[in-house]
Every structure is written in C-alpha cells, then in structure tokens.
Motif scaffolding. Sequence first.
Motif, PDB file in Angstrom:
ATOM      1  N   MET A 175       0.599  -0.817  -0.492  1.00 37.82           N
ATOM      2  CA  MET A 175      -0.384  -0.242  -0.048  1.00 37.82           C
ATOM      3  C   MET A 175       0.930   0.562  -0.061  1.00 37.82           C
ATOM      4  O   MET A 175       1.978   1.522   1.083  1.00 37.82           O
ATOM      5  N   THR A 176       0.735   1.996  -0.970  1.00 37.94           N
ATOM      6  CA  THR A 176       1.187   3.301  -0.994  1.00 37.94           C
ATOM      7  C   THR A 176       1.030   4.703   0.417  1.00 37.94           C
ATOM      8  O   THR A 176       0.571   4.520   1.078  1.00 37.94           O
ATOM      9  N   ASP A 177       1.838   5.384   0.393  1.00 37.80           N
ATOM     10  CA  ASP A 177       1.606   6.402   1.077  1.00 37.80           C
ATOM     11  C   ASP A 177       0.498   6.791   1.754  1.00 37.80           C
ATOM     12  O   ASP A 177      -0.161   6.859   2.869  1.00 37.80           O
ATOM     13  N   LYS A 178      -0.156   7.542   0.112  1.00 41.23           N
ATOM     14  CA  LYS A 178      -0.924   7.904  -0.008  1.00 41.23           C
ATOM     15  C   LYS A 178      -2.024   7.118   0.027  1.00 41.23           C
ATOM     16  O   LYS A 178      -3.478   7.853   1.448  1.00 41.23           O
ATOM     17  N   ALA A 179      -2.393   6.074  -0.442  1.00 43.79           N
ATOM     18  CA  ALA A 179      -3.549   5.541   0.143  1.00 43.79           C
ATOM     19  C   ALA A 179      -3.552   4.941   1.976  1.00 43.79           C
ATOM     20  O   ALA A 179      -4.530   4.739   1.994  1.00 43.79           O
ATOM     21  N   LYS A 180      -2.457   4.596   2.216  1.00 43.21           N
ATOM     22  CA  LYS A 180      -2.257   4.557   3.899  1.00 43.21           C
ATOM     23  C   LYS A 180      -2.698   6.431   4.278  1.00 43.21           C
ATOM     24  O   LYS A 180      -4.253   6.364   5.489  1.00 43.21           O
ATOM     25  N   ALA A 181      -2.549   7.125   3.952  1.00 48.67           N
ATOM     26  CA  ALA A 181      -2.976   8.535   4.401  1.00 48.67           C
ATOM     27  C   ALA A 181      -4.745   8.651   4.043  1.00 48.67           C
ATOM     28  O   ALA A 181      -5.641   9.070   5.220  1.00 48.67           O
ATOM     29  N   THR A 182      -5.381   7.869   3.106  1.00 49.13           N
ATOM     30  CA  THR A 182      -6.387   8.638   3.271  1.00 49.13           C
ATOM     31  C   THR A 182      -7.419   7.428   3.215  1.00 49.13           C
ATOM     32  O   THR A 182      -8.556   7.372   4.209  1.00 49.13           O
ATOM     33  N   ASN A 183      -6.713   6.337   4.193  1.00 48.05           N
ATOM     34  CA  ASN A 183      -7.334   5.103   4.701  1.00 48.05           C
ATOM     35  C   ASN A 183      -7.679   5.876   5.609  1.00 48.05           C
ATOM     36  O   ASN A 183      -8.305   5.781   6.332  1.00 48.05           O
ATOM     37  N   TYR A 184      -7.183   6.522   6.587  1.00 47.14           N
ATOM     38  CA  TYR A 184      -6.847   7.026   8.107  1.00 47.14           C
ATOM     39  C   TYR A 184      -7.476   8.476   7.902  1.00 47.14           C
ATOM     40  O   TYR A 184      -8.487   8.289   8.682  1.00 47.14           O
ATOM     41  N   LYS A 185      -7.448   9.259   7.107  1.00 41.27           N
ATOM     42  CA  LYS A 185      -8.728   9.816   6.732  1.00 41.27           C
ATOM     43  C   LYS A 185     -10.239   9.319   7.199  1.00 41.27           C
ATOM     44  O   LYS A 185     -10.836   9.724   7.492  1.00 41.27           O
ATOM     45  N   ARG A 186     -10.312   8.529   6.159  1.00 44.74           N
ATOM     46  CA  ARG A 186     -11.727   7.915   6.301  1.00 44.74           C
ATOM     47  C   ARG A 186     -11.883   7.155   7.524  1.00 44.74           C
ATOM     48  O   ARG A 186     -13.530   7.710   7.851  1.00 44.74           O
ATOM     49  N   GLU A 187     -10.625   5.941   8.399  1.00 46.98           N
ATOM     50  CA  GLU A 187     -11.451   5.718   9.494  1.00 46.98           C
ATOM     51  C   GLU A 187     -11.178   6.651  10.680  1.00 46.98           C
ATOM     52  O   GLU A 187     -12.301   6.923  11.793  1.00 46.98           O
ATOM     53  N   PHE A 188     -10.728   7.499  10.666  1.00 46.55           N
ATOM     54  CA  PHE A 188     -11.198   9.147  11.128  1.00 46.55           C
ATOM     55  C   PHE A 188     -12.518   9.485  11.234  1.00 46.55           C
ATOM     56  O   PHE A 188     -13.062   9.841  12.360  1.00 46.55           O
TER      57      PHE A 188
END
Length: 67
Positions: free
Chosen positions: A1-14
């Motif tokens: 998973m790319t850093d961008k995808a990880k950041a997007t997932n974090y934002k969605r979960e938050f």
Amino acid sequence: MTDKAKATNYKREFNAQNYDRIEITVKKGMKQSLQEAAKESGESINGYIKTAIQSRYKADTGNDIDL
C-alpha cells in the motif's frame, strides 16, 4: 500500500469515528449556485452550509451548535 493510500485510509477511519454524515439533496443546478455563493463568501460549500445551519439553529433554539 502506498503512503498516499495509507493516508487516505487513515482520514476515512478518523472521519468515520469522529463525524456523522448528512446528505442533502437539492434541485438540479442549485449545487453550482451554492458553490458560487460559498466561493464569494470565501468558504467551502460545506462551510457555507454549516454556517447556514448554525444560524438557523441559533434562531430556532437560542443555543449555539458546534458543527
């Protein structure tokens, strides 16, 4: 998973844990009108709508609401 995808997932979960979502439906063409009014006010459409809700809520209840 790319850093961008990880950041997007974090934002969605938050957001899912900390915010409720409300969908609004408007007549065709009104979205553009609202976006233009928001831009002229220096706000996002979300901020523009939240300001309108806060104003109405205060008028109706006499209380402030933090959105």
